[in-house]
Design a protein around this motif. Structure first.
Motif, short mmCIF file in Angstrom:
data_model
loop_
_atom_site.label_atom_id
_atom_site.label_comp_id
_atom_site.label_asym_id
_atom_site.label_seq_id
_atom_site.Cartn_x
_atom_site.Cartn_y
_atom_site.Cartn_z
N GLN A 192 0.83 -1.21 0.00
CA GLN A 192 0.00 0.00 0.00
C GLN A 192 0.86 1.26 0.00
O GLN A 192 0.53 2.25 -0.67
CB GLN A 192 -0.95 0.00 1.22
N ARG A 196 0.71 4.11 -2.89
CA ARG A 196 0.43 5.53 -2.58
C ARG A 196 1.53 6.43 -3.13
O ARG A 196 1.26 7.54 -3.59
CB ARG A 196 0.28 5.72 -1.07
N ARG A 200 -1.37 5.52 -6.84
CA ARG A 200 -2.25 4.46 -7.33
C ARG A 200 -3.29 4.11 -6.27
O ARG A 200 -3.12 4.40 -5.09
CB ARG A 200 -1.42 3.21 -7.66
N ARG A 201 -4.33 3.43 -6.74
CA ARG A 201 -5.39 3.03 -5.81
C ARG A 201 -4.89 1.97 -4.84
O ARG A 201 -4.01 1.18 -5.16
CB ARG A 201 -6.58 2.47 -6.58
#
Length: 286
Positions: A192, A196, A200-201
């Motif tokens: 994650q 980030r 990006r998602r």
């Protein structure tokens, strides 16, 4: 523009750019700028200051043929005591525009390559996460099934072996799996964080493969472990009681057997008499 030309031609033999006139007469400065950006196009070491016409024609031909820069000058226009500075400046602007654009595209290309490389790295991290969580969930499921087995041996030694296996599970097998839970959380956090950083998602793992799913499965494992411990304690207690009862029975049986042996000796020994009354009297004395 002059500063750019000076920077790009700095360090080249017999090249000293000071202006847009006499500094370019021998053609070496043009060749130096091309060589700085495209060294494979010109063998600069072979060039001679004493052959300006060759140098100028080489630079103009290579620029037109390889770089698509129009030939705005001829060798005879520059190989003069004082060439026209505006003509040279106009021509050099084409060099500046081409090589600046090339650098921008190379930089952009490196950035794109870096992003793609990072995305490939993240993809591998996601696949590693999936592999890790699948293996851990499978281990938890199999271990729960093993801990839930209540087919215990009907003897003390067998139950004691199960108790030893259970202790080994707690001290040797389980701790590394507990560490894998933490590794999973770290792996997901790193994924994650990297996403980030690339704007990006957030990545959502497949259904049933969330960290929360592992936590739920681990709670069931702890429950099965607790029940296993209680069951083993009870089985061990029962087997120990049976062992004690068996030992007590063996002692009593041994005493009874010894008494029967004595009685047999009495009955067969003529010293105790051969009539019922005499034998009875002997038995009473015993």
């Amino acid at each position: 523009l002059l500063l750019w030309c000076q920077t790009k031609s700095k360090g080249y033999s017999n090249v000293n750019v000071k202006n847009f006139t006499t500094s370019w007469c021998d053609g070496l400065a043009f060749c130096a700028i091309i060589h700085k950006h495209k060294p494979e196009l010109i063998d600069f070491a072979s060039l001679k200051k004493s052959d300006p016409e060759h140098n100028l024609n080489l630079a103009f031909d290579v620029a037109e043929r390889e770089l698509g820069i129009p030939r705005l000058l001829d060798a005879e226009d520059v190989n003069v005591p004082r060439p026209d500075d505006k003509s040279i400046m106009t021509y050099l602007v084409s060099y500046y525009n081409y090589f600046t654009k090339m650098k921008f595209e190379e930089t952009a290309g490196r950035r794109v390559a870096k992003v793609i490389g990072k995305l490939l790295e993240i993809d591998k991290m996601q696949r590693d996460y999936d592999h890790m969580i699948t293996n851990l969930l499978n281990w938890i499921e199999k271990t729960i099934a093993k801990l839930s087995d209540r087919q215990f041996p009907n003897r003390l030694a067998g139950v004691q072996t199960l108790v030893a296996d259970f202790k080994r599970y707690r001290t040797v097998e389980k701790p590394p799996k507990y560490a894998e839970r933490g590794d999973l959380e770290v792996q997901l956090f790193n994924i994650q964080t990297n996403l980030r950083a690339l704007k990006r998602r957030v990545w959502v793992p497949a259904e049933g493969k969330l960290v929360s799913d592992v936590n739920k499965a681990w709670e069931k494992l702890e429950g099965a472990e607790h029940e296993r411990e209680l069951a083993l304690r009870e089985a061990l207690r029962k087997q120990e009681q049976l062992e004690q009862l068996a030992a007590r029975f063996d002692r009593k049986a041994g005493l009874r057997e010894a008494w029967l042996v004595d009685m047999e000796q009495v009955l067969t020994d003529m010293r105790y008499g051969n009539t019922a009354s005499s034998v009875a009297a002997s038995l009473e004395s015993h």
